[in-house]
Design an enzyme around this catalytic site. Structure first.
Site, short mmCIF file in Angstrom:
data_model
loop_
_atom_site.label_atom_id
_atom_site.label_comp_id
_atom_site.label_asym_id
_atom_site.label_seq_id
_atom_site.Cartn_x
_atom_site.Cartn_y
_atom_site.Cartn_z
CE LYS A 60 40.28 36.49 38.52
NZ LYS A 60 39.36 36.21 39.64
CB THR A 61 43.56 32.86 44.44
OG1 THR A 61 44.21 34.06 44.91
CG2 THR A 61 44.61 31.87 44.00
CG HIS A 62 37.69 34.89 43.95
ND1 HIS A 62 37.69 36.25 44.23
CD2 HIS A 62 37.23 34.77 42.69
CE1 HIS A 62 37.24 36.90 43.16
NE2 HIS A 62 36.96 36.03 42.21
CE LYS A 93 36.14 41.85 41.46
NZ LYS A 93 36.49 40.41 41.52
CG PHE A 94 41.85 45.14 49.28
CD1 PHE A 94 41.73 44.56 50.54
CD2 PHE A 94 42.83 44.68 48.42
CE1 PHE A 94 42.59 43.54 50.92
CE2 PHE A 94 43.69 43.66 48.80
CZ PHE A 94 43.57 43.09 50.06
CG ASP A 96 36.03 49.22 54.53
OD1 ASP A 96 35.75 50.38 54.94
OD2 ASP A 96 35.51 48.20 54.99
N GLY A 98 40.85 53.52 54.13
CA GLY A 98 42.27 53.19 54.10
C GLY A 98 42.73 52.38 55.29
CG ASN A 99 42.74 52.27 60.21
OD1 ASN A 99 42.04 51.58 60.93
ND2 ASN A 99 44.01 52.52 60.48
NE ARG A 245 31.75 30.95 35.63
CZ ARG A 245 30.69 31.74 35.79
NH1 ARG A 245 29.52 31.22 36.08
NH2 ARG A 245 30.82 33.06 35.68
O1 6AU Z 1 35.48 33.33 33.63
P1 6AU Z 1 34.54 33.31 34.81
O2 6AU Z 1 33.24 34.01 34.52
O3 6AU Z 1 34.32 31.95 35.37
O4 6AU Z 1 35.28 34.11 36.00
C1 6AU Z 1 35.62 35.46 35.90
C2 6AU Z 1 36.47 35.86 37.09
C3 6AU Z 1 35.75 35.73 38.44
C4 6AU Z 1 35.31 37.15 38.77
O5 6AU Z 1 35.33 37.37 40.17
C5 6AU Z 1 36.36 38.02 38.06
O6 6AU Z 1 36.86 37.24 36.96
N1 6AU Z 1 35.88 39.32 37.52
C6 6AU Z 1 36.55 40.53 37.81
C7 6AU Z 1 37.87 40.62 38.42
C8 6AU Z 1 38.96 39.78 38.00
O7 6AU Z 1 38.16 41.50 39.18
C9 6AU Z 1 36.00 41.75 37.40
C10 6AU Z 1 34.87 41.77 36.57
O8 6AU Z 1 34.41 42.81 36.14
N2 6AU Z 1 34.30 40.56 36.22
C11 6AU Z 1 34.78 39.36 36.65
O9 6AU Z 1 34.24 38.30 36.26
O10 6AU Z 1 36.72 35.29 39.40
#
Ligand code: 6AU
Length: 274
Positions: A60-62, A93-94, A96, A98-99, A245
């Site tokens: 999973k990326t950000h 996490k879109f 907004d 639809g367009n 983490r």
């Molecule tokens: O294990 P962590 O706390 O270092 O990271 C948790 C990851 C982060 C958050 O942006 C994401 O999960 N997250 C999400 C997601 C995946 O959508 C939803 C949520 O309710 N809580 C949460 O921590 O990248």
């Protein structure tokens, strides 16, 4: 319910090709771990993906937290996803109209549709956001057809989250209406029995549950994050556990990911009775 069935059985029956692939990866690598690789440089991200790749089902990326994002970032990710057989989940996490989300997903500066198998959205805007993303991903000229899926963020792990009650029920309603693209939820428990006046569970329904906030060493952070263990997440219905983490910030991330893999997998075996 489907959470009592092994991944392999669910893979065989599932109408969604990406979900079949995801379950097949889980079975082949014996892992339900999604690592949340929330590091801020391309080198750190690609190093993590290469080191942890053998032990995870999903990375999973950000992508917008990287200080040096370039096309090399996503080329590298795609290459490592092939090398180690994992899927990529861009946690954008879109949220907004639809367009707007259509342009944020397909094209744009980040070209998310080109490299990310899985995306997520929040339903604050209403049904239209799910409809719009589904429209884009199922269009005749969408190049990545069966290799893309959407998770609806139906609940959150942070303290005081407002994603509960009717909001969560609506998330399930929209998932049922747009099954062609919606593969499941980010949530903290199985939502399969959720009913509203608008929709009810169909016989072949099999949404995938991703649960985040998983950490073996900590109960939370100073900013409202709340943690549980792989064991408890899977027992509550998680098909895939997401940990950031707990893995990448551990003294030895490879040793850590193996521990999450083992605990997540054993909890899964126990749940399905194998
Ligand atoms: O294990 P962590 O706390 O270092 O990271 C948790 C990851 C982060 C958050 O942006 C994401 O999960 N997250 C999400 C997601 C995946 O959508 C939803 C949520 O309710 N809580 C949460 O921590 O990248």
């Amino acid at each position: 319910s489907s959470s009592k069935l092994p991944y392999g059985v669910r893979a065989k029956n599932h109408p969604n090709i990406l979900v079949r692939k995801l379950f097949a990866i889980a079975e082949a690598k014996k892992t339900n771990v999604t690592v949340s690789a929330d590091v801020t440089t391309t080198k750190e991200l690609l190093d993590l993906a290469d080191q942890l790749g053998p032990y995870i089902a999903v990375l999973k990326t950000h992508i917008d937290i990287l200080s040096d994002f370039s096309p090399e970032t996503t080329t590298g990710l795609k290459h490592l996803a092939q090398k180690h057989n994992f899927l990529i989940f861009e946690d954008r996490k879109f949220i907004d109209i639809g367009n707007t989300v259509q342009k944020q997903y397909h094209g744009g500066a980040l070209r998310i549709s080109e490299w990310s198998h899985i995306i997520n959205c929040a339903i604050l805007p209403g049904e239209g956001i799910v409809q719009a993303l589904t429209q884009t991903a199922t269009a005749d000229d969408f190049p990545y057809g069966n290799e893309r899926g959407l998770l609806i963020l139906a609940e959150m792990t942070s303290k005081g989250s407002l994603a509960k009650g009717e909001y969560t029920t609506r998330s399930v309603d929209y998932a049922r209406r747009y099954k062609k693209f919606v593969m499941g939820f980010v949530c903290n428990r199985a939502l399969t029995e959720e009913q509203s006046t608008e929709t009810s569970k169909s016989e072949d329904e099999d949404f995938v549950v991703f649960t985040t906030g998983v950490n073996l060493a900590s109960a939370g952070d100073a900013l409202g994050q709340q943690y549980q263990t792989p064991q408890s997440a899977v027992a509550r219905g998680a098909d895939f556990i997401i940990s950031g983490r707990g893995i990448y910030a551990a003294p030895d991330p490879v040793e850590a990911v193996k521990r999450y893999q083992e605990q997540g997998w054993n909890a899964y075996l126990e749940r399905v009775g194998l």
